[in-house]
Enzyme design. Structure first.
Site, PDB file in Angstrom:
ATOM      1  N   ASP A   6       0.841  -1.202   0.000  1.00 57.27           N
ATOM      2  CA  ASP A   6       0.000   0.000   0.000  1.00 57.27           C
ATOM      3  C   ASP A   6       0.879   1.257   0.000  1.00 57.27           C
ATOM      4  O   ASP A   6       0.372   2.372  -0.057  1.00 57.27           O
ATOM      5  CB  ASP A   6      -1.017  -0.006   1.154  1.00 57.27           C
ATOM      6  CG  ASP A   6      -0.367   0.035   2.526  1.00 57.27           C
ATOM      7  OD1 ASP A   6       0.873  -0.082   2.616  1.00 57.27           O
ATOM      8  OD2 ASP A   6      -1.106   0.190   3.529  1.00 57.27           O
ATOM      9  N   SER A   7       2.216   1.063  -0.010  1.00 56.73           N
ATOM     10  CA  SER A   7       3.140   2.165  -0.300  1.00 56.73           C
ATOM     11  C   SER A   7       2.814   2.733  -1.676  1.00 56.73           C
ATOM     12  O   SER A   7       3.249   3.847  -2.011  1.00 56.73           O
ATOM     13  CB  SER A   7       4.590   1.673  -0.248  1.00 56.73           C
ATOM     14  OG  SER A   7       4.747   0.488  -0.996  1.00 56.73           O
ATOM     15  N   ASP A  20      -1.205  -6.346  -0.397  1.00 53.87           N
ATOM     16  CA  ASP A  20      -1.203  -5.657   0.898  1.00 53.87           C
ATOM     17  C   ASP A  20      -2.617  -5.158   1.200  1.00 53.87           C
ATOM     18  O   ASP A  20      -3.168  -4.362   0.427  1.00 53.87           O
ATOM     19  CB  ASP A  20      -0.236  -4.468   0.794  1.00 53.87           C
ATOM     20  CG  ASP A  20       0.345  -4.068   2.130  1.00 53.87           C
ATOM     21  OD1 ASP A  20       0.077  -4.747   3.135  1.00 53.87           O
ATOM     22  OD2 ASP A  20       1.092  -3.075   2.145  1.00 53.87           O
ATOM     23  N   LYS A  38      -1.032  -9.566   2.948  1.00 51.43           N
ATOM     24  CA  LYS A  38      -0.311  -9.089   4.130  1.00 51.43           C
ATOM     25  C   LYS A  38      -1.212  -8.120   4.873  1.00 51.43           C
ATOM     26  O   LYS A  38      -1.951  -7.353   4.254  1.00 51.43           O
ATOM     27  CB  LYS A  38       0.983  -8.372   3.719  1.00 51.43           C
ATOM     28  CG  LYS A  38       1.710  -7.708   4.894  1.00 51.43           C
ATOM     29  CD  LYS A  38       3.071  -7.168   4.512  1.00 51.43           C
ATOM     30  CE  LYS A  38       3.048  -5.774   3.954  1.00 51.43           C
ATOM     31  NZ  LYS A  38       2.476  -4.740   4.836  1.00 51.43           N
ATOM     32  N   GLU A  92      -1.264  -5.522   8.626  1.00 47.58           N
ATOM     33  CA  GLU A  92      -0.449  -4.947   9.702  1.00 47.58           C
ATOM     34  C   GLU A  92      -1.046  -5.241  11.066  1.00 47.58           C
ATOM     35  O   GLU A  92      -2.271  -5.249  11.232  1.00 47.58           O
ATOM     36  CB  GLU A  92      -0.361  -3.419   9.517  1.00 47.58           C
ATOM     37  CG  GLU A  92       0.359  -3.012   8.242  1.00 47.58           C
ATOM     38  CD  GLU A  92       0.479  -1.500   8.071  1.00 47.58           C
ATOM     39  OE1 GLU A  92       0.118  -0.742   9.002  1.00 47.58           O
ATOM     40  OE2 GLU A  92       0.937  -1.067   6.997  1.00 47.58           O
ATOM     41  N   GLU A 108       9.373  -4.080  10.379  1.00 45.94           N
ATOM     42  CA  GLU A 108       9.717  -2.778   9.790  1.00 45.94           C
ATOM     43  C   GLU A 108      10.269  -1.835  10.854  1.00 45.94           C
ATOM     44  O   GLU A 108       9.629  -1.601  11.883  1.00 45.94           O
ATOM     45  CB  GLU A 108       8.482  -2.159   9.109  1.00 45.94           C
ATOM     46  CG  GLU A 108       8.813  -0.788   8.496  1.00 45.94           C
ATOM     47  CD  GLU A 108       7.791  -0.273   7.494  1.00 45.94           C
ATOM     48  OE1 GLU A 108       6.840  -1.010   7.150  1.00 45.94           O
ATOM     49  OE2 GLU A 108       7.953   0.884   7.063  1.00 45.94           O
TER      50      GLU A 108
HETATM   51  O1  KIV Z   1       3.503  -1.090   1.633  1.00 49.80           O
HETATM   52  C1  KIV Z   1       4.670  -1.483   1.640  1.00 49.80           C
HETATM   53  O2  KIV Z   1       5.449  -1.281   0.696  1.00 49.80           O
HETATM   54  C2  KIV Z   1       5.118  -2.225   2.809  1.00 49.80           C
HETATM   55  C3  KIV Z   1       6.580  -2.515   2.914  1.00 49.80           C
HETATM   56  C4  KIV Z   1       7.298  -1.299   3.295  1.00 49.80           C
HETATM   57  C5  KIV Z   1       6.848  -3.646   3.826  1.00 49.80           C
HETATM   58  O3  KIV Z   1       4.336  -2.556   3.648  1.00 49.80           O
END
Ligand code: KIV
Length: 276
Positions: free
Chosen positions: A45-46, A84, A114, A116, A183
């Site tokens: 989600d970056s 994510d 994934k 959090e 992280e």
């Molecule tokens: O969203 C992302 O790119 C991440 C990584 C920094 C692990 O969660």
């Protein structure tokens, strides 16, 4: 190299072989990452920050994530694709979390998701696992909690928070995650967690002792002019290369140099004559 699966990653940890992971958000980049033999792609989600121009990850939606995960999935042959789960896609109810995790698999071709959080996410993770969807955990600096954490800071530096992170990692392992992203945690703490859990840890800003590493691809390729975090190593510096190419293009078009003969198409004189 064959298709990477959760079993491949487990075997790598057992043999002491390092695991590689990078983010990708589009077809062309994902194809290169796949060809390079990287183990996993995180459609992170970056995306919100490095592709969509948001200040943080909180504005990213399921539709954004599915759109980009589809593009990545279309490109890959061997890489394992992890989608994510964005903010609020797994917080409201377990049912919604399972439905959204399922959309990554069914509609976007991801192999895993994934999310959090630590102990507080165990129930949600178990519900997603019940739907046969592999889950990757993510603890330490969890960017979706940026407002609660008070900024993007290293986590687990004092005894209490370090102990909490160890407990979180163990809770995630017990819940059944196939891997855990660590992280921005101090190197010795990441080492301890890596030694104490049987599932592979994937570090970002967590030092060299994790079972694998992940970086945001735009950061490691040097696509940005501005600040990049201390833990990023730039393996290329593409921003000035791209800038120079753009300036050259502009100058050549304006001067009538581009396109030249070699970039243009011709036609037979017979046809041409009849046009005039
Ligand atoms: O969203 C992302 O790119 C991440 C990584 C920094 C692990 O969660």
């Amino acid at each position: 190299m064959g298709k990477v699966t959760t079993a491949t990653l487990k075997a790598k940890k057992e043999k002491g072989e390092k695991i590689t992971m990078l983010t990708s958000y589009d077809y062309a980049t994902a194809a290169m990452v796949d060809e390079a033999g990287i183990d996993m792609i995180l459609v992170g989600d970056s995306l919100g920050m490095v592709v969509l121009g948001y200040e943080n990850t909180l504005s990213v939606t399921m539709e954004d994530m599915l759109h980009h995960t589809r593009a990545v999935s279309r490109a890959v042959k061997n890489v394992m694709v992890v989608g994510d789960m964005p903010f609020l896609s797994y917080h409201i109810s377990r049912e919604e979390a399972v439905r959204n995790a399922g959309r990554f698999i069914q509609e976007a071709g991801a192999h895993a998701v994934k999310l959090e959080g630590g102990k507080e996410r165990v129930g949600t993770i178990k519900a997603i696992l019940d739907a046969q969807i592999p889950v990757m955990g993510h603890i330490g600096l969890t960017p979706q909690s940026v407002n609660q954490l008070g900024g993007f800071k290293v986590q687990g530096k004092d005894l209490e928070t370090a102990r909490m992170l160890i407990e979180d990692a163990k809770a995630l392992e017990k819940a059944g995650v196939f891997s855990i992203v660590l992280e921005c945690v101090p190197t010795p703490l990441a080492k301890k967690i890596t030694e104490e859990v049987s599932v592979p840890t994937i570090g970002i800003g967590a030092g060299p002792y994790c079972d694998g590493q992940v970086l945001v691809i735009n950061d490691m390729l040097g696509m940005f002019k501005g600040h990049i975090p201390k833990f990023v190593k730039k393996y290329a510096n593409l921003e000035p290369v791209i800038r120079e190419a753009l300036l050259n293009y502009k100058a050549e078009v304006e001067a009538g140099v581009f396109p030249g003969k070699e970039h243009s198409f011709n036609m037979s004189d017979d046809v041409l004559e009849k046009l005039y």
